[in-house]
Design an enzyme around this catalytic site. Structure first.
Site, short mmCIF file in Angstrom:
data_model
loop_
_atom_site.label_atom_id
_atom_site.label_comp_id
_atom_site.label_asym_id
_atom_site.label_seq_id
_atom_site.Cartn_x
_atom_site.Cartn_y
_atom_site.Cartn_z
N LYS A 1 -36.36 33.17 9.86
CA LYS A 1 -35.17 33.31 10.70
C LYS A 1 -34.33 32.05 10.88
O LYS A 1 -33.13 32.12 11.10
CB LYS A 1 -35.58 33.83 12.07
N ASP B 1 -36.90 38.91 19.72
CA ASP B 1 -38.27 39.39 19.73
C ASP B 1 -39.22 38.21 19.65
O ASP B 1 -40.41 38.34 19.78
CB ASP B 1 -38.48 40.24 18.49
C1 PLP Z 1 -40.33 38.57 10.68
C2 PLP Z 1 -39.08 39.35 10.68
N1 PLP Z 1 -38.79 40.09 9.61
C3 PLP Z 1 -37.68 40.81 9.54
C4 PLP Z 1 -36.79 40.84 10.59
C5 PLP Z 1 -35.59 41.73 10.49
O1 PLP Z 1 -34.39 41.05 10.44
P1 PLP Z 1 -33.07 41.77 10.94
O2 PLP Z 1 -33.16 41.91 12.43
O3 PLP Z 1 -31.99 40.88 10.48
O4 PLP Z 1 -33.04 43.11 10.30
C6 PLP Z 1 -37.05 40.06 11.72
C7 PLP Z 1 -36.11 40.02 12.84
O5 PLP Z 1 -36.32 39.39 13.85
C8 PLP Z 1 -38.23 39.30 11.78
O6 PLP Z 1 -38.54 38.55 12.85
#
Ligand code: PLP
Length: 410
Positions: A81, A128
């Site tokens: 992220k 989150d």
């Molecule tokens: C580990 C992880 N993978 C995937 C995502 C998904 O990303 P997006 O919210 O841009 O769809 C998140 C989002 O917080 C994440 O923390």
């Protein structure tokens, strides 16, 4: 009746693969990705995360190759992220400084000169966990302040990780989407700047910069495939979605680079927050997921698609999947407890669900027709992004070590 224990997959009726006009925004173009990656390279600890081939797992699943980009190594933060948050903050600072981002680097943006010009800034976000940690870390790196709101039930390890950067972290008595609204309200009241990874009406610059930042991950993967796996161009791409910014950035970048030949792409979500899966059955508008969004896939527990992401996924994704938590847990075990001499990958709940779904699709008889339609077979090369490591260590240990023992896998 929906079977809550099994994955559901829906082909995308709105897909415009092979359509005449392309509709990909500039912020995920090859040029935009080059600018983002050039900026990320100016961070002292930047290096591309590993791209790992898992030939033994691929053989077990009946495909030619499985490639996994392991984001647990990203800047020591255990998730991808930070690519988005750091780039968006840099673009925001450059905007205020009236300086093209191409002319800025990390050292300059954290300098006293920039502080003198702009003063102390406070960035605020809802999260989150992973995005909040990314905002908190990027703000600390750039010498600025951060405030982070987390939804009810956030894992204490994730809250602590945010606090350790020096940021303020508050767990609210509400959902992720409520935390997003609170951070927006606080920013208006206190003159803070919102750094959110989802867009809404009148708030698109920062989420677009965040998506541009994520293209670094896609661009690295493309470069690594060319160098490490030149004979194994991906035929299939599994991308997990929360608000969809990551999936849309990676897919959009892939389409922009090669509109006539990009992988068959499946967007993967938890049952509890399957807003894209639901939207794909609608009339073209983005639809929210209802309910309390409870899932072990904390990073994907987002009930409302980002409109910027939806436009790309609606037009270019080939299928949408909605998965129970058990699919993510299976993916975690497949990656953490590898087959033969495949390299182990520590992959958290939101990172592993793509591999879990791939395994279900390849190994369960009921998916035979889908495999044919999607041409998922022994010639397929599948690319997945393990977007986090063990960001909730207690849960990781329980799922990978304890459950695996019970199932006789360890
Ligand atoms: C580990 C992880 N993978 C995937 C995502 C998904 O990303 P997006 O919210 O841009 O769809 C998140 C989002 O917080 C994440 O923390």
């Amino acid at each position: 009746m929906v079977n809550k224990e099994a994955a559901q997959v829906r082909l995308n009726p709105m897909n415009r693969r092979n359509g005449n006009e392309m509709n990909i925004p500039e912020f995920v173009s090859p040029k935009a990705a080059q600018i983002a990656q050039a900026f990320h390279r100016t961070f002292p600890d930047y290096h591309p995360t590993p791209l790992v081939g898992l030939p033994k797992l691929a053989a077990k699943l009946g495909i030619r190759q499985l490639l996994v980009k392991d984001e647990s190594h990203r800047f020591g933060l255990n998730a991808f992220k930070v690519l988005g948050a750091s780039y968006a903050m840099a673009c925001y600072l450059c905007d205020r400084l009236k300086l093209p981002i191409e002319e800025a680097d990390f050292a300059y943006l954290r300098s006293e000169e920039v502080k003198r010009q702009l003063g102390e800034l406070t960035f605020v976000t809802a999260t989150d966990g992973n995005h909040g940690r990314a905002v908190a870390w990027a703000a600390a790196q750039l010498g600025q302040r951060a405030v982070v709101y987390l939804p009810k039930g956030s894992a204490s390890q994730r809250v602590e990780a945010i606090r350790q950067t020096g940021a303020h972290a508050h767990v609210i008595n509400g959902s992720y989407d409520e935390a997003v609204r609170l951070s927006d309200q606080m920013a208006r009241e206190r003159g803070w700047q919102v750094i959110q990874d989802t867009a809404w009406e009148g708030y698109t610059d920062i989420p677009a910069w965040i998506m541009q930042g994520y293209t670094t991950m896609a661009a690295e993967a493309i470069q690594q495939i060319a160098e490490q796996f030149p004979e194994e161009a991906p035929t299939h791409l599994f991308l997990q979605a929360g608000v969809g910014s990551m999936a849309a950035a990676v897919l959009g970048h892939g389409v922009a680079r090669n509109p006539s030949k990009y992988p068959f792409t499946i967007i993967v979500e938890p049952h509890a927050a399957d807003c894209f899966y639901r939207s794909a059955a609608g009339d073209g508008r983005a639809l929210p997921a209802m309910g309390d969004l409870r899932t072990i896939m904390a990073g994907l527990a987002c009930g409302e698609p980002s409109p910027l992401a939806w436009e790309i996924l609606r037009d270019y994704a080939d299928a949408f999947a909605s998965c129970p938590d058990s699919v993510a847990a299976d993916g975690m075990r497949s990656l953490g407890l590898p087959v033969g001499d495949d390299q182990p990958i520590v992959s958290g709940e939101s990172g592993a669900v793509g591999v879990g779904l791939l395994a279900a699709l390849m190994q369960q008889e009921e998916w035979e027709d889908f495999r044919k339609t999607a041409k998922l077979d022994e010639t397929s090369v599948v690319l997945c992004f393990s977007t986090e490591g063990d960001t909730d260590r207690e849960s990781y240990e329980r799922i990978v070590r304890h459950d695996a023992k019970i199932k006789g896998k360890a």
